[in-house]
Design a protein around this motif. Structure first.
Motif, short mmCIF file in Angstrom:
data_model
loop_
_atom_site.label_atom_id
_atom_site.label_comp_id
_atom_site.label_asym_id
_atom_site.label_seq_id
_atom_site.Cartn_x
_atom_site.Cartn_y
_atom_site.Cartn_z
N GLN A 19 141.04 41.01 79.94
CA GLN A 19 140.69 42.37 80.34
C GLN A 19 139.53 42.38 81.31
O GLN A 19 139.53 43.12 82.28
N TYR A 20 138.52 41.54 81.07
CA TYR A 20 137.31 41.60 81.87
C TYR A 20 137.14 40.44 82.83
O TYR A 20 136.17 40.39 83.58
N ILE B 130 128.05 41.19 79.93
CA ILE B 130 126.99 40.62 79.10
C ILE B 130 127.38 40.80 77.64
O ILE B 130 127.71 41.91 77.19
N SER C 154 128.26 43.59 70.85
CA SER C 154 128.75 44.46 71.92
C SER C 154 128.97 43.65 73.19
O SER C 154 128.52 42.50 73.31
N TYR C 155 129.71 44.24 74.11
CA TYR C 155 129.94 43.66 75.43
C TYR C 155 129.74 44.75 76.46
O TYR C 155 130.39 45.80 76.39
N GLY C 156 128.84 44.51 77.41
CA GLY C 156 128.58 45.48 78.46
C GLY C 156 129.22 45.03 79.77
O GLY C 156 129.11 43.87 80.14
N VAL C 157 129.87 45.96 80.45
CA VAL C 157 130.52 45.64 81.72
C VAL C 157 129.51 45.76 82.86
O VAL C 157 128.92 46.83 83.07
N ILE C 158 129.30 44.67 83.55
CA ILE C 158 128.42 44.67 84.72
C ILE C 158 129.29 44.84 85.95
O ILE C 158 130.17 44.01 86.21
N THR C 159 129.07 45.90 86.67
CA THR C 159 129.90 46.21 87.82
C THR C 159 129.33 45.53 89.08
O THR C 159 128.16 45.13 89.10
N THR D 269 128.23 46.68 91.76
CA THR D 269 127.08 47.36 92.36
C THR D 269 125.85 47.34 91.46
O THR D 269 124.79 47.85 91.83
N ASP D 270 125.99 46.80 90.28
CA ASP D 270 124.84 46.66 89.37
C ASP D 270 123.97 45.51 89.88
O ASP D 270 124.48 44.41 90.11
N PRO D 271 122.67 45.73 90.08
CA PRO D 271 121.82 44.63 90.57
C PRO D 271 121.89 43.40 89.66
O PRO D 271 121.67 42.27 90.12
N SER E 189 109.07 53.69 78.29
CA SER E 189 109.80 53.00 79.36
C SER E 189 109.74 51.49 79.22
O SER E 189 110.19 50.77 80.11
N MET F 17 119.99 43.65 74.39
CA MET F 17 120.31 43.54 75.81
C MET F 17 119.19 44.07 76.69
O MET F 17 119.21 43.89 77.90
N THR G 219 125.18 49.54 79.52
CA THR G 219 126.07 49.63 80.67
C THR G 219 126.96 50.85 80.50
O THR G 219 127.20 51.28 79.36
N VAL H 157 131.58 47.89 75.10
CA VAL H 157 132.46 47.71 73.94
C VAL H 157 131.59 47.42 72.74
O VAL H 157 130.80 46.47 72.77
#
Lengths: 294, 335
Positions: free
Chosen positions: A130-131, A173, A189-194, A196-198, A252, A259, B253, B257
């Protein structure tokens, strides 16, 4: 008469020979027998698979009838009036099965060993198509601080690792809970880094320990304690952080998730300092730590 | 006869062997056959055991649907979700017999908000306080679930027999786990919504996510699947994973998931139900008291429960978006 008898005998022998020849021709060789069996198997499989295909298409199409009264063509099922929305836990149904956290064994805890363990895990391999990731960076250990919540996510350390696609860009990630005591890990969890993401150009963690030490020196005029090492940490954050009407939401420094960790350094004066994602140096009393349930 | 006998033996043996093979054949190994109008449930055969396949919305369309994120005002998560559902559903419609992949009207977040502000009043009146939207039935500081249900219905294509677009506020009075199992049935081959995304209220009502699918051991729409994780989209973040105000309150993000364990235990998700005492998400207060609690046996309308807006099989001419539905498919308790 003798001639006719002889003729008939000759005819009979000829018939026998022909019959024998015929039978010889009809005997199947072993190869022909095997071929027949294979052809039979193939024919039956083709019939069964064809039936399966047709019935699958028919089932998929069962709610797709066109035209007419819309309400009349909507078949009943999950999401219908007076129909349970799911298969378990609702009125008259058995309880839903308990959640399986999906723990898997992690006997060695070096970054290289953890990377190998992650790469072999079911979740990692389940999501790969998928990714489209093809490799991992070096996993980083993020320690759980002030961890007395009763919630596995907050009370255990985590291994966090960015993953790369075939073009060498970071495309995601992963975060895994690490139960150090029981030598096991579970997907968090799994984060989608696109593109355009630095962070697509960077391996996690995004601030190095050297940078954190440098910031401590510049902002507090302190070196780190000799023979000590900077650690990545996170903490259960005060839930008011998410209330935009609360001053806590202005925090901040990060550190609220594995993550998004902060660096913990021991200063040469023996005190702990935290370098936030905003590049500012904090002490423990600055951190918006949850007092009750995070 | 010998000819027939020899051929017959081989044939019979072949048939017996074939039938024996079929008994061990697992249909789960076959690619899912998808009718032309039911697309983008993605299955694969990964190298793992147990394996979890993705069942849900088509990611390229989700990327288009969320391309204008993040939410343009801090209390517009519902607006942003409506817009994502709208965009996705129109793309689906246009690719399945419809004549356009976009609505024929201004579908910006501000236009959607304006419509929610001035239309969609429930038959029992409008709520008072908070954002004071005509489509709210409470004093919510943003869009309440009735408003989101109305917006999702209004902004998506007109329903046809083959492609219905019916939306309701679903209220799950059970548990986080049961509610999660229930919403998972929206994804897979056997859904009326063609795997369209849904809106889920989280963090006690402070925020809402788009849910676009699950990783599961089998098709959740058939029931019985073991759920591994849930695919979420956070309208607080844009497609470069930048946060609206620089703070990451929920996801790190935009698409993230989460394990089912985290989803059902962390209070920022469904570790808590709707919280009408948080100062921002009160119970309904319409003047005609339709959904104003208390009710016999059920003291709340939303409070402590798990709340979503989903596409479903209940036609608008039977019960419109004005009506909330509970986990048993019954009308939510009312006066």
């Amino acid at each position: 008469m003798a001639h006719s008898y002889k003729q008939s005998r000759q005819n009979a022998r000829s018939i026998d020979r022909n019959k024998q020849l015929f039978l010889e021709q009809q005997k199947s060789s072993p190869r022909q027998t095997v071929l027949s069996a294979i052809l039979s198997i193939g024919a039956v499989l083709a019939i069964v698979l064809g039936f399966t295909f047709i019935s699958a298409v028919a089932r998929t199409n069962s709610t797709q009838t066109a035209s007419g009264n819309p309400s009349a063509t909507i078949t009943s099922g999950y999401g219908s009036l007076n129909y349970p929305k799911g298969w378990c836990g609702n009125a008259g149904q058995a309880a839903c099965p308990p959640i399986d956290p999906g723990w898997f064994s992690a006997l060695a805890d070096t970054p290289a060993a953890i990377a190998s363990t992650i790469a072999r895990s079911n979740v990692f391999n389940s999501m790969r198509d998928q990714y489209r990731y093809t490799s991992l960076d070096v996993p980083a250990l993020v320690h759980a601080m002030f961890a007395h919540t009763g919630i596995s996510y907050y009370d255990n350390d985590h291994w966090v690792v960015s993953v790369l696609n075939a073009s060498g860009q970071r495309c995601g990630i992963f975060d895994f809970i690490y139960d150090r005591v029981n030598h096991r890990m579970a997907f968090s969890s799994y984060g989608v880094i696109t593109p355009t993401d630095p962070h697509a150009k960077l391996a996690f963690p995004y601030t190095s320990s050297a940078t954190a030490s440098s910031l401590l020196r510049r902002q507090r005029n302190l070196a780190i304690m000799p023979n000590s090492q900077a650690e990545l940490v996170f903490f259960p954050i005060n839930p008011s952080f998410r209330n935009l009407n609360s001053p806590t939401h202005l925090w901040s420094g990060g550190g609220d998730s594995p993550m998004n960790p902060i660096w913990l350094l021991k200063g040469a004066n023996g005190q702990d300092y935290f370098v936030g994602v905003d590049q500012r140096v904090y002490v423990q009393t600055d951190l918006p730590i949850a007092q009750g349930r995070p | 006869m010998l000819f027939l006998r020899s051929r017959a033996m081989a044939t019979i043996l072949g048939i017996v062997l074939a039938l024996a093979i079929v008994q061990f054949w697992s249909y789960d190994n076959l690619p899912v056959v998808q009718a032309a109008s039911n697309t983008h449930q993605q299955t694969q055969i990964p190298n793992c055991y147990p394996c979890y396949s993705f069942y849900g919305s088509y990611t390229p369309w989700m990327n288009t649907a969320t391309s204008d994120w993040f939410e343009q005002q801090s209390n517009w998560c519902g607006v942003a979700n409506i817009r994502a559902i709208q965009r996705y559903d129109w793309i689906y419609w246009g690719n399945n017999g419809g004549n356009s992949t976009t609505p024929g009207w201004d579908n910006s977040q501000s236009a959607i908000f304006n419509r929610l502000s001035t239309s969609g009043q429930s038959p029992w009146g409008r709520g008072s306080g908070g954002a004071n939207l005509v489509s709210n039935i409470s004093g919510d500081f943003g869009t309440d679930p009735h408003s989101i249900a109305y917006g999702a219905w209004y902004e998506t294509p007109v329903s046809t027999g083959s492609q219905p677009y019916y939306f309701h506020n679903w209220i799950y009075k059970t548990s986080a786990l049961t509610a999660t199992e229930d919403i998972s049935t929206d994804f897979g081959a056997n859904t009326v919504s063609h795997n369209d995304p849904i809106s889920a209220t989280i963090d006690g009502g402070f925020h809402s996510f788009i849910i676009s699918g699950f990783y599961a051991s089998s098709d959740p729409s058939q029931g019985g699947a073991a759920l591994n994780s849930i695919v979420t989209w956070d309208p607080w973040l844009n497609s470069s994973n930048q946060a609206r105000d620089g703070h990451y309150y929920y996801n790190t993000t935009q698409e993230e998931v989460w394990s089912i364990s985290n989803w059902t235990t962390l209070t920022k998700f469904w570790g808590q139900g709707y919280n009408t005492n948080n100062g921002s998400d009160p119970e309904p207060n319409t003047p005609n008291h339709y959904y104003v609690p208390p009710f016999p046996n059920y003291p709340h309308h939303w409070d402590t429960y798990f709340v979503t807006i989903e596409q479903d099989r209940i036609p608008n001419n039977t019960y419109s978006y004005d009506y909330a539905i509970d986990e048993n498919g019954h009308l939510a308790p009312h006066n």
